[in-house]
Design an enzyme around this catalytic site. Structure first.
Site, short mmCIF file in Angstrom:
data_model
loop_
_atom_site.label_atom_id
_atom_site.label_comp_id
_atom_site.label_asym_id
_atom_site.label_seq_id
_atom_site.Cartn_x
_atom_site.Cartn_y
_atom_site.Cartn_z
CE1 TYR A 1 -19.05 25.47 -27.71
CE2 TYR A 1 -18.77 27.85 -28.22
CZ TYR A 1 -18.32 26.25 -27.78
OH TYR A 1 -17.93 26.97 -25.90
CB SER B 1 -19.60 27.22 -37.56
OG SER B 1 -19.59 28.32 -36.15
CG ASP C 1 -18.21 34.71 -39.88
OD1 ASP C 1 -19.22 34.93 -39.09
OD2 ASP C 1 -18.62 32.83 -40.16
CG HIS D 1 -20.97 32.25 -38.95
ND1 HIS D 1 -19.75 31.98 -38.51
CD2 HIS D 1 -21.61 31.29 -38.20
CE1 HIS D 1 -19.64 30.78 -38.24
NE2 HIS D 1 -20.66 30.24 -37.99
#
Length: 323
Positions: free
Chosen positions: A95, A187, A277, A306
């Site tokens: 992201y 992700s 995570d 993560h």
């Protein structure tokens, strides 16, 4: 070991919390119809900044829905013989990031693959985002279009469709075997790999790592609307401080929830996830995984969050050798 989410046996049964819109299938059929009417007009230009002596590297541009020119890095082995067709893999980034440099992609052409890595429109790379402004933004893509009466304006609808357009462009290259295509990413990239394989079912292998963009309501109810999902909290604080629109909001987010696309995947899936995570909670990832009906397996890292997990890229390369 400590846990903060559901125990592992429950994760394998979990079916998600975010609602699926009644017209979900129609929504995506109309989106794919729009994409089919969008000529990709791909352009390949030799990359001037490539350091490689053993792979051909190109700047690839193509047109996505709404007229956006979308950028990707494209690599293929050097000195290809005429008529040879190779497997290809698509890589999607995290992201607000971008496709990165060339060096971390060179293993793929050295192993006999073509490789494409896309810049998501409006994020940290070179792709255009004509629905907003040229240049980058920092997140906000989950909620972009949320207040528009037309759910077709959701930003991730367009990004999901860009992944499909990239797949079709790459499948059309003469050196690519269109029946041997894979997709991977971590992700956001993991979520986009799932979406791409769902909307372009000819993709044969999919390797998401801790996928984002799954089961938004579960994230909200776990009080984890922070980090990558922080814009959900911002939106409610700014635009619905009394939570009068909760049902409406999560229903609309259901259109861009990868768990609801997952059942469309026809390729084989290898997912990797860390049980600690707190950015993309394991239950949200399993909401998508449990809806996949094609051959699949998940590799569990009990102590990992993560983050980069040991050997994850090696697993993916080995998996893609099955194309």
């Amino acid at each position: 070991m400590p846990i903060f989410d559901k125990p592992l046996p429950e994760l394998y049964l979990y079916q998600g919390r975010n609602p699926r819109p009644d017209d979900f299938d129609l929504y995506w059929e109309q989106a794919l119809d729009e994409l089919a009417a969008t000529a990709p007009d791909p352009v390949l230009e030799p990359a001037r900044d490539s350091p490689s002596r053993h792979a051909e590297c190109f700047d690839l541009w193509f047109t996505g829905v709404g007229g956006a020119r979308v950028y990707a890095k494209y690599l293929r082995p050097k000195n290809l013989r005429a008529g040879v067709r190779l497997p290809a893999v698509l890589r999607f980034h995290g992201y607000a990031m971008n496709s990165g440099g060339w060096t971390d992609k060179l293993a793929w052409p050295l192993e006999g693959f073509c490789h494409a890595s896309m810049d998501c429109r409006g994020q940290g790379g070179r792709s255009q985002d004509p629905g907003g402004v040229w240049g980058t933004t920092l997140r906000g893509h989950i909620i972009r279009g949320l207040d528009d009466p037309n759910p077709h304006k959701l930003a991730y609808r367009q990004i999901f469709l860009d992944t499909v357009q990239l797949a079709r462009v790459v499948m059309g290259f003469p050196e690519v075997d269109a029946g041997r295509l894979g997709a991977y990413g971590g992700s956001q990239g993991g979520g986009l790999a799932l979406a791409c394989a769902a909307l372009e079912p000819r993709i044969q292998r999919v390797a998401p790592v801790h996928p984002f963009l799954c089961d938004y309501r579960r994230v909200w109810e776990m009080d984890l609307a922070k980090d990558a999902y922080e814009e959900l909290r911002y939106w409610f604080r700014m635009f619905d401080p009394r939570h009068e629109r909760v049902e409406e909001v999560f229903a609309k987010l259901g259109y861009i929830d990868c768990q609801h696309l997952a059942s469309r995947i026809r390729g084989e899936v290898l997912m990797q996830t860390g049980l600690m995570d707190t950015v993309c909670p394991p239950s949200t990832q399993f909401a998508a995984y449990n809806k996949i009906t094609s051959p699949k397996r998940v590799v569990i890292y009990p102590d990992y969050t993560h983050e980069q997990m040991p050997g994850d890229l090696d697993l993916m390369l080995d998996f893609m050798h099955g194309l």
